[in-house]
Design a protein around this motif. Structure first.
Motif, PDB file in Angstrom:
ATOM      1  N   GLN A   1      38.603 -56.841 -29.690  1.00  0.00           N
ATOM      2  CA  GLN A   1      39.754 -57.723 -29.823  1.00  0.00           C
ATOM      3  C   GLN A   1      39.962 -58.136 -31.273  1.00  0.00           C
ATOM      4  OE1 GLN A   1      39.787 -60.913 -27.027  1.00  0.00           O
ATOM      5  NE2 GLN A   1      40.606 -59.544 -25.467  1.00  0.00           N
ATOM      6  N   GLN A   2      38.873 -58.401 -31.955  1.00  0.00           N
ATOM      7  CA  GLN A   2      39.015 -58.821 -33.343  1.00  0.00           C
ATOM      8  C   GLN A   2      38.919 -57.632 -34.295  1.00  0.00           C
ATOM      9  OE1 GLN A   2      36.344 -62.038 -34.247  1.00  0.00           O
ATOM     10  NE2 GLN A   2      36.703 -62.962 -32.250  1.00  0.00           N
ATOM     11  N   ASN A   3      38.695 -56.473 -33.712  1.00  0.00           N
ATOM     12  CA  ASN A   3      38.660 -55.237 -34.478  1.00  0.00           C
ATOM     13  C   ASN A   3      37.689 -55.315 -35.654  1.00  0.00           C
ATOM     14  OD1 ASN A   3      39.320 -52.627 -34.997  1.00  0.00           O
ATOM     15  ND2 ASN A   3      41.053 -53.153 -36.308  1.00  0.00           N
ATOM     16  N   GLN A   4      36.511 -55.834 -35.363  1.00  0.00           N
ATOM     17  CA  GLN A   4      35.504 -55.906 -36.418  1.00  0.00           C
ATOM     18  C   GLN A   4      34.832 -54.551 -36.562  1.00  0.00           C
ATOM     19  OE1 GLN A   4      33.133 -59.101 -34.836  1.00  0.00           O
ATOM     20  NE2 GLN A   4      33.861 -60.462 -36.441  1.00  0.00           N
ATOM     21  N   GLU A   5      34.741 -54.102 -37.749  1.00  0.00           N
ATOM     22  CA  GLU A   5      34.074 -52.840 -37.994  1.00  0.00           C
ATOM     23  C   GLU A   5      32.625 -53.103 -38.409  1.00  0.00           C
ATOM     24  OE1 GLU A   5      34.899 -49.635 -37.602  1.00  0.00           O
ATOM     25  OE2 GLU A   5      36.648 -50.441 -36.559  1.00  0.00           O
ATOM     26  N   VAL A   6      31.764 -52.319 -37.874  1.00  0.00           N
ATOM     27  CA  VAL A   6      30.356 -52.499 -38.196  1.00  0.00           C
ATOM     28  C   VAL A   6      29.833 -51.230 -38.838  1.00  0.00           C
ATOM     29  CG1 VAL A   6      28.071 -52.906 -37.271  1.00  0.00           C
ATOM     30  CG2 VAL A   6      30.043 -53.970 -36.214  1.00  0.00           C
ATOM     31  N   THR A   7      29.175 -51.383 -39.926  1.00  0.00           N
ATOM     32  CA  THR A   7      28.505 -50.206 -40.479  1.00  0.00           C
ATOM     33  C   THR A   7      27.001 -50.414 -40.408  1.00  0.00           C
ATOM     34  OG1 THR A   7      28.724 -51.193 -42.649  1.00  0.00           O
ATOM     35  CG2 THR A   7      30.330 -49.512 -42.055  1.00  0.00           C
ATOM     36  N   GLY A   8      26.329 -49.423 -39.961  1.00  0.00           N
ATOM     37  CA  GLY A   8      24.869 -49.512 -39.856  1.00  0.00           C
ATOM     38  C   GLY A   8      24.454 -49.986 -38.480  1.00  0.00           C
ATOM     39  N   VAL A   9      23.286 -49.567 -38.083  1.00  0.00           N
ATOM     40  CA  VAL A   9      22.734 -50.059 -36.831  1.00  0.00           C
ATOM     41  C   VAL A   9      22.391 -51.521 -37.027  1.00  0.00           C
ATOM     42  CG1 VAL A   9      20.702 -49.958 -35.357  1.00  0.00           C
ATOM     43  CG2 VAL A   9      21.797 -47.868 -36.103  1.00  0.00           C
ATOM     44  N   PHE A  10      22.718 -52.314 -36.041  1.00  0.00           N
ATOM     45  CA  PHE A  10      22.397 -53.723 -36.214  1.00  0.00           C
ATOM     46  C   PHE A  10      20.895 -53.900 -36.326  1.00  0.00           C
ATOM     47  CE2 PHE A  10      21.243 -57.901 -34.743  1.00  0.00           C
ATOM     48  CZ  PHE A  10      21.847 -58.605 -35.755  1.00  0.00           C
ATOM     49  N   ALA A  11      20.473 -54.607 -37.337  1.00  0.00           N
ATOM     50  CA  ALA A  11      19.049 -54.803 -37.579  1.00  0.00           C
ATOM     51  C   ALA A  11      18.604 -56.140 -37.035  1.00  0.00           C
ATOM     52  CB  ALA A  11      18.778 -54.769 -39.072  1.00  0.00           C
ATOM     53  N   PRO A  12      17.578 -56.162 -36.223  1.00  0.00           N
ATOM     54  CA  PRO A  12      17.066 -57.461 -35.807  1.00  0.00           C
ATOM     55  C   PRO A  12      16.535 -58.182 -37.036  1.00  0.00           C
ATOM     56  CG  PRO A  12      16.054 -55.682 -34.547  1.00  0.00           C
ATOM     57  CD  PRO A  12      16.783 -55.068 -35.705  1.00  0.00           C
ATOM     58  N   GLY A  13      17.316 -59.091 -37.552  1.00  0.00           N
ATOM     59  CA  GLY A  13      16.884 -59.812 -38.738  1.00  0.00           C
ATOM     60  C   GLY A  13      15.713 -60.708 -38.409  1.00  0.00           C
ATOM     61  N   GLU A  14      15.635 -61.092 -37.155  1.00  0.00           N
ATOM     62  CA  GLU A  14      14.564 -61.999 -36.786  1.00  0.00           C
ATOM     63  C   GLU A  14      13.427 -61.237 -36.130  1.00  0.00           C
ATOM     64  OE1 GLU A  14      15.519 -65.938 -35.158  1.00  0.00           O
ATOM     65  OE2 GLU A  14      17.527 -65.095 -35.091  1.00  0.00           O
ATOM     66  N   ALA A  15      12.239 -61.629 -36.505  1.00  0.00           N
ATOM     67  CA  ALA A  15      11.054 -60.915 -36.038  1.00  0.00           C
ATOM     68  C   ALA A  15      10.908 -60.963 -34.524  1.00  0.00           C
ATOM     69  CB  ALA A  15       9.819 -61.511 -36.705  1.00  0.00           C
ATOM     70  N   LYS A  16      11.585 -61.934 -33.879  1.00  0.00           N
ATOM     71  CA  LYS A  16      11.360 -62.073 -32.441  1.00  0.00           C
ATOM     72  C   LYS A  16      11.740 -60.817 -31.667  1.00  0.00           C
ATOM     73  CE  LYS A  16      14.679 -65.254 -32.164  1.00  0.00           C
ATOM     74  NZ  LYS A  16      15.363 -66.417 -31.754  1.00  0.00           N
ATOM     75  N   PHE A  17      12.691 -60.044 -32.192  1.00  0.00           N
ATOM     76  CA  PHE A  17      13.088 -58.846 -31.468  1.00  0.00           C
ATOM     77  C   PHE A  17      12.104 -57.691 -31.674  1.00  0.00           C
ATOM     78  CE2 PHE A  17      16.954 -61.326 -31.844  1.00  0.00           C
ATOM     79  CZ  PHE A  17      17.301 -61.404 -30.510  1.00  0.00           C
ATOM     80  N   ARG A  18      11.207 -57.889 -32.629  1.00  0.00           N
ATOM     81  CA  ARG A  18      10.210 -56.842 -32.844  1.00  0.00           C
ATOM     82  C   ARG A  18       9.246 -56.747 -31.668  1.00  0.00           C
ATOM     83  NH1 ARG A  18       5.904 -55.427 -37.593  1.00  0.00           N
ATOM     84  NH2 ARG A  18       5.861 -53.232 -37.031  1.00  0.00           N
TER      85      ARG A  18
ATOM     86  N   ASN B   1      17.190 -53.629 -31.291  1.00  0.00           N
ATOM     87  CA  ASN B   1      18.439 -53.747 -32.032  1.00  0.00           C
ATOM     88  C   ASN B   1      19.570 -54.210 -31.123  1.00  0.00           C
ATOM     89  OD1 ASN B   1      16.594 -51.563 -32.887  1.00  0.00           O
ATOM     90  ND2 ASN B   1      17.904 -51.544 -34.692  1.00  0.00           N
ATOM     91  N   PHE B   2      19.605 -53.631 -29.939  1.00  0.00           N
ATOM     92  CA  PHE B   2      20.658 -53.988 -28.989  1.00  0.00           C
ATOM     93  C   PHE B   2      20.605 -55.473 -28.632  1.00  0.00           C
ATOM     94  CE2 PHE B   2      21.615 -54.539 -24.380  1.00  0.00           C
ATOM     95  CZ  PHE B   2      22.990 -54.374 -24.452  1.00  0.00           C
ATOM     96  N   LEU B   3      19.409 -55.962 -28.362  1.00  0.00           N
ATOM     97  CA  LEU B   3      19.299 -57.373 -27.951  1.00  0.00           C
ATOM     98  C   LEU B   3      19.609 -58.316 -29.111  1.00  0.00           C
ATOM     99  CD1 LEU B   3      16.262 -57.041 -25.557  1.00  0.00           C
ATOM    100  CD2 LEU B   3      18.625 -57.580 -24.930  1.00  0.00           C
ATOM    101  N   ALA B   4      19.197 -57.923 -30.304  1.00  0.00           N
ATOM    102  CA  ALA B   4      19.530 -58.738 -31.476  1.00  0.00           C
ATOM    103  C   ALA B   4      21.046 -58.776 -31.667  1.00  0.00           C
ATOM    104  CB  ALA B   4      18.847 -58.175 -32.718  1.00  0.00           C
TER     105      ALA B   4
ATOM    106  N   ASP C   1      29.410 -52.602 -24.165  1.00  0.00           N
ATOM    107  CA  ASP C   1      29.766 -51.211 -23.888  1.00  0.00           C
ATOM    108  C   ASP C   1      29.977 -50.424 -25.178  1.00  0.00           C
ATOM    109  OD1 ASP C   1      29.564 -51.801 -21.233  1.00  0.00           O
ATOM    110  OD2 ASP C   1      31.717 -52.059 -20.910  1.00  0.00           O
ATOM    111  N   ALA C   2      30.551 -51.112 -26.166  1.00  0.00           N
ATOM    112  CA  ALA C   2      30.781 -50.442 -27.455  1.00  0.00           C
ATOM    113  C   ALA C   2      29.450 -50.062 -28.096  1.00  0.00           C
ATOM    114  CB  ALA C   2      31.583 -51.355 -28.383  1.00  0.00           C
ATOM    115  N   TYR C   3      28.487 -50.963 -27.986  1.00  0.00           N
ATOM    116  CA  TYR C   3      27.175 -50.659 -28.551  1.00  0.00           C
ATOM    117  C   TYR C   3      26.548 -49.464 -27.838  1.00  0.00           C
ATOM    118  CZ  TYR C   3      22.704 -51.178 -30.814  1.00  0.00           C
ATOM    119  OH  TYR C   3      21.598 -50.930 -31.583  1.00  0.00           O
ATOM    120  N   LEU C   4      26.678 -49.447 -26.517  1.00  0.00           N
ATOM    121  CA  LEU C   4      26.075 -48.361 -25.743  1.00  0.00           C
ATOM    122  C   LEU C   4      26.721 -47.019 -26.088  1.00  0.00           C
ATOM    123  CD1 LEU C   4      25.754 -50.197 -22.329  1.00  0.00           C
ATOM    124  CD2 LEU C   4      23.896 -49.614 -23.908  1.00  0.00           C
TER     125      LEU C   4
END
Ligand SMILES: [Zn+2]
Length: 440
Positions: free
Chosen positions: A25-42, A382-385, A402-405
């Protein structure tokens, strides 16, 4: 509006690639795989590492350690998986996947169980303090050396605790009427110099005058004479259990038993389960830093991070730890205490692992095929982050998921998993099948 996301050091897989729209809806473009910036997702990557360490090629699939299957399939065949998100964006997780519910061997399940336990402890302490009670923190430990087998010192430690709590000294100083009950938490760390370090924290619910007038100041006025008597009783219990020598008496009296006032108990509860050291990226990455810099030693989950770096000692140590703690209870309330203070019955780790927390709600759903895609691409953390950070709008959350998948499907499968997953039993359906990196 464009959102730049960076690649993550996901074990050995540095995934620097271009990605997809995250919010149509907001047409945000993302470049790069989303990185879990927080260690909790590790923790998801470390859970996978735990599974590969505990996997035994000589055993059949159903005989494997349950952590090998954690988050690898849907819990009930045919069901979809709910993706929960904390309302403040601080966390996201899966519900309806297979979970191992092991508080000892699984960083993912442990974090969930500890979050539930932490809330229960806080509620219990609040109730007791509101009734005019007092809670102090008592820590029990013993001299330990490198080379001692956990399988030997852990049962001896259990024996020592029983001797101590049955001692005349303990029963007199913390008699009925003074001590309402206690909550015990078993922990272990490992240091390079001194090996395994099992210890126990007891939150003791008592009257305010158990050790003199503790209402003034922060336990600073605890009557040291009574505490000294407890220290001596603990020393005697350790002697009886073979965990210390007479020559270690002064050391044990100085360090074996520690009593701290209410503020420490409150702080301990507040961070319960949250100070797992593997989560601190500095400690996780700087392997050399473990030598001599941290005399408390490393949390066992840090061994997983070191194993990820190829440390074979850490692999062996994690196996030893998993075996020694199998079936042990991490947190126990004395009989009736939890019910009386919180109104709730005791729950098993299994029940705690399945609880939905008040601060989370369903962001969307994925099916078992999508879960397999995320796992085979090592994109679950990455997905959960990503869900935590970007799926806060209920109207677009499912589309963003769904877009992420859709993006994940374009990524290659990641080889190198040592976990052999090939099974059709008990609802563990539809998981990625890999044998040492080969697909079948
Ligand atoms: Zn698990």
């Amino acid at each position: 509006m464009s959102v730049a996301l960076h690649a993550v050091e996901n074990g050995s897989n540095n995934l620097g690639i271009s990605g997809k729209s995250i919010n149509r809806q907001q047409n945000q473009e993302v470049t790069g795989v989303f990185a879990p910036g927080e260690a909790k997702f590790r923790k998801y990557a470390l859970t996978r590492r735990a599974g590969s360490i505990l996997y035994n090629p000589d055993l059949a699939a159903h005989q494997q350690h349950r952590t090998c299957w954690c988050h690898r399939g849907v819990a009930n065949a045919g069901d979809s998986v709910a993706v929960y998100r904390n309302d403040d964006g601080s966390n996201a997780r899966m519900h309806g996947v297979t979970t191992c519910k092991s508080v000892w061997t699984c960083p993912t399940c442990s974090a969930k169980i500890c979050a539930v336990r932490q809330a229960e402890l806080a509620q219990g302490m609040k109730a007791w303090v509101e009734q005019g009670g007092y809670v102090f923190l008592m820590t029990l430990t013993f001299p330990h050396e490198n080379g001692e087998a956990l399988a030997e010192i852990l049962p001896a430690f259990t024996k020592a605790k029983a001797h101590f709590k049955n001692s005349k000294t303990y029963k007199r100083i913390l008699a009925k009427g003074i001590r309402k009950g206690s909550v015990s938490s078993l922990e272990v760390t490992r240091g390079d110099r001194n090996g395994w370090h099992p210890h126990q924290h007891d939150l003791v619910f008592c009257t305010p005058d158990a050790f003199g007038d503790t209402r003034e100041g922060d336990g600073g006025r605890l009557a040291s004479r009574l505490i000294d008597e407890l220290k001596e009783a603990w020393y005697m219990a350790l002697r009886k259990s073979g965990l210390c020598e007479q020559s270690e008496m002064s050391d044990v009296l100085a360090h074996g038993l520690d009593v701290r006032g209410g503020q420490f108990a409150a702080e301990y509860i507040a961070k319960f389960g949250k100070d797992q050291k593997w989560g601190l990226s500095r400690e996780v990455t700087m392997h050399a830093a473990k030598v001599g810099t941290d005399n408390k030693g490393a949390h066992p989950f840090q061994l997983l991070a070191w194993a990820d770096e190829g440390d074979t000692d850490a692999v062996a140590q994690f196996r030893e730890y998993a075996e020694a703690f199998e079936g042990k209870r991490m947190l126990s309330w004395s009989r009736g205490l939890k019910k009386e203070l919180t109104g709730a019955d005791e729950t098993t780790d299994e029940q705690a692992a399945d609880q939905v927390l008040p601060e989370e709600s369903v962001a969307g759903r994925i099916d078992s095929e999508a879960l397999a895609v995320l796992q085979s691409r090592r994109l679950l953390p990455n997905f959960l982050a990503y869900v935590a950070a970007y799926c806060g709008n209920p109207e677009t959350a499912q589309a963003d998921i769904d877009a992420y998948l859709e993006f994940a499907r374009t990524r290659p499968r990641v080889a190198g998993g040592q976990v052999k997953v090939k099974m059709h039993y008990k609802g563990f359906m539809h998981v990625d099948r890999e044998v040492n990196g080969r697909k079948d």
